[in-house]
Motif scaffolding. Structure first.
Motif, mmCIF file in Angstrom:
data_model
loop_
_atom_site.group_PDB
_atom_site.id
_atom_site.type_symbol
_atom_site.label_atom_id
_atom_site.label_comp_id
_atom_site.label_asym_id
_atom_site.label_seq_id
_atom_site.Cartn_x
_atom_site.Cartn_y
_atom_site.Cartn_z
ATOM 1 N N GLY A 50 7.689 -13.017 3.134
ATOM 2 C CA GLY A 50 6.385 -12.354 3.053
ATOM 3 C C GLY A 50 5.659 -12.414 4.385
ATOM 4 N N LEU A 51 5.712 -13.598 5.011
ATOM 5 C CA LEU A 51 5.015 -13.770 6.291
ATOM 6 C C LEU A 51 5.735 -13.022 7.424
ATOM 7 N N THR A 52 7.047 -12.890 7.297
ATOM 8 C CA THR A 52 7.802 -12.111 8.290
ATOM 9 C C THR A 52 7.328 -10.661 8.282
ATOM 10 N N LEU A 53 7.137 -10.135 7.085
ATOM 11 C CA LEU A 53 6.621 -8.763 6.976
ATOM 12 C C LEU A 53 5.214 -8.672 7.569
ATOM 13 N N GLN A 54 4.369 -9.645 7.211
ATOM 14 C CA GLN A 54 2.957 -9.560 7.606
ATOM 15 C C GLN A 54 2.743 -9.888 9.082
ATOM 16 N N TYR A 55 3.325 -10.975 9.541
ATOM 17 C CA TYR A 55 3.104 -11.373 10.932
ATOM 18 C C TYR A 55 4.209 -10.861 11.847
ATOM 19 N N GLY A 56 5.446 -11.121 11.487
ATOM 20 C CA GLY A 56 6.556 -10.775 12.367
ATOM 21 C C GLY A 56 6.602 -9.285 12.673
ATOM 22 N N LEU A 57 6.438 -8.464 11.641
ATOM 23 C CA LEU A 57 6.553 -7.023 11.856
ATOM 24 C C LEU A 57 5.206 -6.376 12.153
ATOM 25 N N THR A 58 4.155 -6.812 11.489
ATOM 26 C CA THR A 58 2.871 -6.099 11.590
ATOM 27 C C THR A 58 1.873 -6.809 12.494
ATOM 28 N N GLY A 59 2.065 -8.106 12.724
ATOM 29 C CA GLY A 59 1.137 -8.833 13.584
ATOM 30 C C GLY A 59 -0.104 -9.357 12.874
ATOM 31 N N LEU A 60 -0.085 -9.373 11.541
ATOM 32 C CA LEU A 60 -1.245 -9.888 10.803
ATOM 33 C C LEU A 60 -1.187 -11.407 10.750
ATOM 34 N N ILE A 61 -2.233 -12.062 11.225
ATOM 35 C CA ILE A 61 -2.232 -13.521 11.233
ATOM 36 C C ILE A 61 -2.804 -14.014 9.906
ATOM 37 N N ASN A 62 -1.912 -14.217 8.952
ATOM 38 C CA ASN A 62 -2.311 -14.649 7.618
ATOM 39 C C ASN A 62 -2.201 -16.173 7.537
ATOM 40 N N PHE A 63 -3.366 -16.827 7.526
ATOM 41 C CA PHE A 63 -3.404 -18.289 7.409
ATOM 42 C C PHE A 63 -3.702 -18.711 5.973
ATOM 43 N N GLY A 64 -3.634 -17.761 5.046
ATOM 44 C CA GLY A 64 -3.973 -18.089 3.659
ATOM 45 C C GLY A 64 -2.838 -17.830 2.694
ATOM 46 N N HIS A 65 -1.607 -17.864 3.203
ATOM 47 C CA HIS A 65 -0.449 -17.534 2.377
ATOM 48 C C HIS A 65 -0.402 -18.371 1.105
ATOM 49 N N VAL A 66 -0.768 -19.644 1.230
ATOM 50 C CA VAL A 66 -0.666 -20.559 0.081
ATOM 51 C C VAL A 66 -1.574 -20.105 -1.074
ATOM 52 N N GLY A 67 -2.630 -19.387 -0.771
ATOM 53 C CA GLY A 67 -3.521 -18.894 -1.821
ATOM 54 C C GLY A 67 -2.792 -17.976 -2.791
ATOM 55 N N PHE A 68 -1.942 -17.120 -2.255
ATOM 56 C CA PHE A 68 -1.199 -16.183 -3.102
ATOM 57 C C PHE A 68 -0.083 -16.915 -3.859
ATOM 58 N N PHE A 69 0.477 -17.927 -3.209
ATOM 59 C CA PHE A 69 1.479 -18.807 -3.828
ATOM 60 C C PHE A 69 0.843 -19.494 -5.051
ATOM 61 N N ALA A 70 -0.380 -20.004 -4.877
ATOM 62 C CA ALA A 70 -1.093 -20.692 -5.962
ATOM 63 C C ALA A 70 -1.391 -19.730 -7.110
ATOM 64 N N ILE A 71 -1.862 -18.535 -6.773
ATOM 65 C CA ILE A 71 -2.179 -17.554 -7.816
ATOM 66 C C ILE A 71 -0.928 -17.246 -8.633
ATOM 67 N N GLY A 72 0.206 -17.097 -7.950
ATOM 68 C CA GLY A 72 1.458 -16.831 -8.655
ATOM 69 C C GLY A 72 1.846 -17.981 -9.576
ATOM 70 N N ALA A 73 1.729 -19.213 -9.077
ATOM 71 C CA ALA A 73 2.117 -20.389 -9.865
ATOM 72 C C ALA A 73 1.269 -20.493 -11.134
ATOM 73 N N TYR A 74 -0.053 -20.423 -10.977
ATOM 74 C CA TYR A 74 -0.932 -20.566 -12.138
ATOM 75 C C TYR A 74 -0.808 -19.398 -13.105
ATOM 76 N N THR A 75 -0.667 -18.187 -12.555
ATOM 77 C CA THR A 75 -0.586 -17.012 -13.436
ATOM 78 C C THR A 75 0.629 -17.101 -14.338
ATOM 79 N N SER A 76 1.800 -17.361 -13.743
ATOM 80 C CA SER A 76 3.006 -17.381 -14.560
ATOM 81 C C SER A 76 2.982 -18.568 -15.522
ATOM 82 N N ALA A 77 2.526 -19.743 -15.052
ATOM 83 C CA ALA A 77 2.466 -20.922 -15.921
ATOM 84 C C ALA A 77 1.594 -20.632 -17.141
ATOM 85 N N LEU A 78 0.392 -20.086 -16.899
ATOM 86 C CA LEU A 78 -0.528 -19.848 -18.010
ATOM 87 C C LEU A 78 0.001 -18.770 -18.949
#
Lengths: 252, 294
Positions: free
Chosen positions: B21-49
Motif C-alpha cells: 500500500g505504501l509502495t503505491l502511495q509513496y514509492g509511485l506517487t510520492g505521498l508521504i503517508n505517516f498514518g498508515h497504521v490508522g487504516f490498519f486499525a480500522i481494518g482490524a476492528y471492522t472485521s473483528a466486530l
C-alpha cells in the motif's frame, strides 16, 4: 479568437510584479514578449495559465473570462504553457513523458484500467503512434527511451514543447524556449515553431534573446517593471525611444 | 519450529501487504503517508466486530477494505491540496485520532481492554493445518495485491502518478487534476492496509488500541526504505528483513541473558533503528534499488 489580458495587476509583498498589463493576442499568432529580468514576463504567464491569481484585472480566452478556472481547466480549454526551467517527469523516459501527456485516456482511471482493458489497449496503440510522430518531428526519437532527467537542456525544452503538442493545443505559451540551448538547436526549435504556426497553432513566446526572437515573431511587446512599454513589429518597437531607454539602457 | 516459522511468515506477509500500500502511495506517487497504521486499525476492528456479530469472514474482510478505503477519502479531500509535509502531519494526526477513538468508544471497542476471542480463520481445521491454510490465504491475497500494483505501475494511470511524483505543477499544466489521481491512490493503499488489519485481527485473535501506535507505520516505512522505494520486490524483501530482525532479536537473550524481558522490548527497537541507520549509510537505495532515484 484571441487571448485578452486586461489591466492585470499582481504584487508580491511590496513588489509590484505586474502593473496594469494590457495585451490582446490573436490565438493563431506568433507573438513575442521581451524584457529584462524581473520585468514580470514569467509572472504574466503564471497569471494567464492560472498558477498565480492576479490581484486585479481579467483574462479572457475567445471572449470568455477564464480567471476562475484552475490551471488544468485552462489547459483543457486549449491553452498550454511550458516552464522557464524545464519540468520534465525525470524518472519517465521521453516516450513515457509524451504518452503521459495525451488527454482523456481511459486507462487513467483505475476503473477503466481494470474493467475496460480492450479499450485501454486500443487507445495506447493510437497514442503510441502520435508519440512516434511527435518524437520524429522534434528529433527526439533517438532519445526515446532515455529517462528525461538525463537529457540536455535543449532536449528538455523540446520535450516540454512535445508534451504541450500532445494535448492538441490551440495556443502555447513558451517560457524562454531558447535559454541555455545551443545555437544549432535554437534554429531547429524555431523551424518547428514556424511549421506548427503554419498549421494554425498560436504561440506566445517569452524570450531574453532579443536577436532570436526578432527573427521569429512578426509582433512583440516589450515589458519592464511590470508594464508593457511598447507593442508592434520588432523593428518599430526597438526604435521606440522609451524601449531603448529601458531595455537597451539608452545606448544608441 | 515449523509452527513458529509459519507464524512469522503470516506476520511478515501482513507487513508485505502494508508495504505494498505504501509502495503505491509513496514509492509511485510520492505521498508521504505517516498514518498508515490508522487504516490498519480500522481494518482490524471492522472485521473483528463484523465477524463476532455473526457475519461471514468474507464480509468481515470486504468491510475492512471498504471502511478503510472510505476513511481515506475525506483525508484525501481535505489534505491533498496541502504541501507534502503538511500532508504527512495530517495523516499522522489521523492515525492518532483513530487510536484515541478506539480507546474512548468503549460501547463499540471495549476501550483499552480491547477485544479478545476474535475467531480465527480455518479454526475447524485445527492448529497446524489451520495455520498453514491461513498462511496460504494471506499469500494468495498478497500475490494478487502485488500483481495489481505492478499492473497499475505499468499502466497509463501509473505514468500519471509517477509524473505527479516528479512534478505536480507540470501535470496540472497538461490539463490533468493531480488530486483525482492521489485520492484513488490513497483509497487503494488504505484498503490494502484494511485487509492487512483484518488478517492481523483474525490471526492474533486479540486486539487493543495500543497495537496501533505510529511505530507500526514507521516499521512499514523502514521496510520499504530497506527493500528499495517504489518497487514491489523492495516491499517484499524489506518486510522480510524487518521481520527477521524483529523476531530474530528475540533470540539475543539466549546469548546475552542479563538483559531482562522488559528491557528486551527497547533493545529490539534500538536494534531495528541501528539496522535502518546502517542501511542509510551503506545502502541508501535499499536492497533492490530505489526506483525513484534511478
Amino acid at each position: 479568437m484571441s487571448l485578452e489580458i486586461c489591466d492585470i495587476t499582481k504584487s508580491f509583498g511590496g513588489f509590484r510584479a505586474l502593473d496594469g498589463v494590457r495585451l490582446t493576442i490573436e490565438t493563431d499568432a506568433l507573438f513575442g514578449i521581451i524584457g529584462p529580468n524581473g520585468a514580470g514576463k514569467s509572472t504574466l504567464f503564471s497569471v494567464i495559465s492560472g498558477f498565480v491569481a492576479a490581484d486585479a484585472g481579467e483574462v479572457r480566452l475567445n471572449g470568455n473570462r477564464i480567471d476562475a478556472l484552475s490551471p488544468p481547466q485552462r489547459a483543457r480549454a486549449g491553452m498550454l504553457r511550458t516552464f522557464q526551467v524545464p519540468r520534465e517527469f525525470s524518472h519517465l523516459t521521453v516516450r513515457e513523458n509524451l504518452m503521459a501527456s495525451a488527454p482523456d485516456q481511459t486507462g487513467e482511471s483505475l476503473l477503466g484500467l481494470f474493467f475496460r482493458p480492450g479499450q485501454v489497449r486500443t487507445e495506447e496503440a493510437a497514442i503510441a503512434e502520435t508519440v512516434e510522430r511527435t518524437m520524429a518531428f522534434l528529433k527526439l526519437d533517438k532519445v526515446a527511451d532515455v529517462p528525461s532527467g538525463k537529457l540536455s537542456g535543449g532536449q528538455k525544452k523540446l520535450l516540454e514543447l512535445g508534451r504541450a503538442l500532445m494535448v492538441q493545443p490551440k495556443l502555447i505559451l513558451l517560457d524562454e524556449p531558447f535559454a541555455g540551448v545551443n545555437p544549432v538547436l535554437i534554429g531547429e526549435i524555431m523551424e518547428r515553431i514556424k511549421e506548427l504556426n503554419a498549421r494554425g497553432i498560436g504561440f506566445v513566446i517569452i524570450e531574453h534573446d532579443l536577436e532570436a526572437l526578432t527573427r521569429l515573431v512578426p509582433r512583440l511587446a516589450v515589458m519592464d517593471r511590470g508594464k508593457v512599454l511598447a507593442e508592434g513589429a520588432p523593428a518599430a518597437v526597438l526604435e521606440d525611444p522609451v524601449v531603448r531607454e529601458a531595455y537597451l539602457g539608452g545606448v544608441s | 519450529m515449523e509452527a513458529y516459522l509459519v507464524a512469522i511468515g503470516i506476520i511478515a506477509l501482513i507487513y508485505v501487504l502494508l508495504s505494498l500500500g505504501l509502495t503505491l502511495q509513496y514509492g509511485l506517487t510520492g505521498l508521504i503517508n505517516f498514518g498508515h497504521v490508522g487504516f490498519f486499525a480500522i481494518g482490524a476492528y471492522t472485521s473483528a466486530l463484523l465477524v463476532m456479530n455473526g457475519a461471514p469472514f468474507i464480509v468481515g474482510f470486504a468491510g475492512a477494505a471498504l471502511l478503510a478505503g472510505i476513511a481515506a477519502w475525506p483525508i484525501g479531500l481535505v489534505s491533498l491540496r496541502l504541501r507534502d509535509d503538511y500532508f504527512a502531519i495530517v495523516t499522522l494526526g489521523f492515525s492518532e485520532v483513530v487510536r484515541i477513538i478506539l480507546t474512548s468508544e468503549r460501547w463499540l471497542t471495549n476501550g483499552v481492554q480491547g477485544i479478545p476471542g476474535i475467531p480465527r480463520l480455518y479454526s475447524d481445521l485445527g492448529g497446524a493445518a489451520g495455520q498453514i491454510a491461513t498462511f496460504a490465504t494471506i499469500l494468495a491475497v498478497t500475490v494478487a495485491a502485488a500483481w495489481m500494483i505492478r499492473r497499475i505501475a505499468g499502466s497509463p494511470f501509473g505514468r500519471i502518478i509517477e509524473a505527479i511524483r516528479d512534478n505536480e505543477e507540470a501535470v496540472q499544466a497538461l490539463g490533468k487534476d493531480p488530486p483525482r489521481f492521489k485520492i484513488q491512490v490513497l483509497v487503494v493503499g488504505a484498503a490494502l492496509a484494511g485487509i492487512a488489519g483484518a488478517f492481523y485481527a483474525h490471526y492474533i485473535t486479540y486486539i487493543v488500541p495500543e497495537q496501533y501506535i505510529p511505530l507500526v507505520t514507521f516499521y512499514v516505512w523502514m521496510a520499504i526504505i530497506m527493500g528499495g522505494v517504489g518497487r514491489v520486490s523492495g516491499a517484499v524483501i524489506g518486510s522480510v528483513i524487518l521481520m527477521a530482525f524483529l523476531e530474530g532479536s528475540r533470540f539475543i537473550r539466549d546469548v546475552v541473558p542479563w538483559i531482562s524481558e522488559v528491557d528486551m522490548a527497547s533493545v529490539r527497537i534500538g536494534l531495528v533503528g541501528l539496522l535502518l541507520i546502517l542501511f542509510i549509510i551503506y545502502r541508501p537505495q535499499g536492497l533492490m534499488g530505489d526506483y525513484t532515484k534511478r
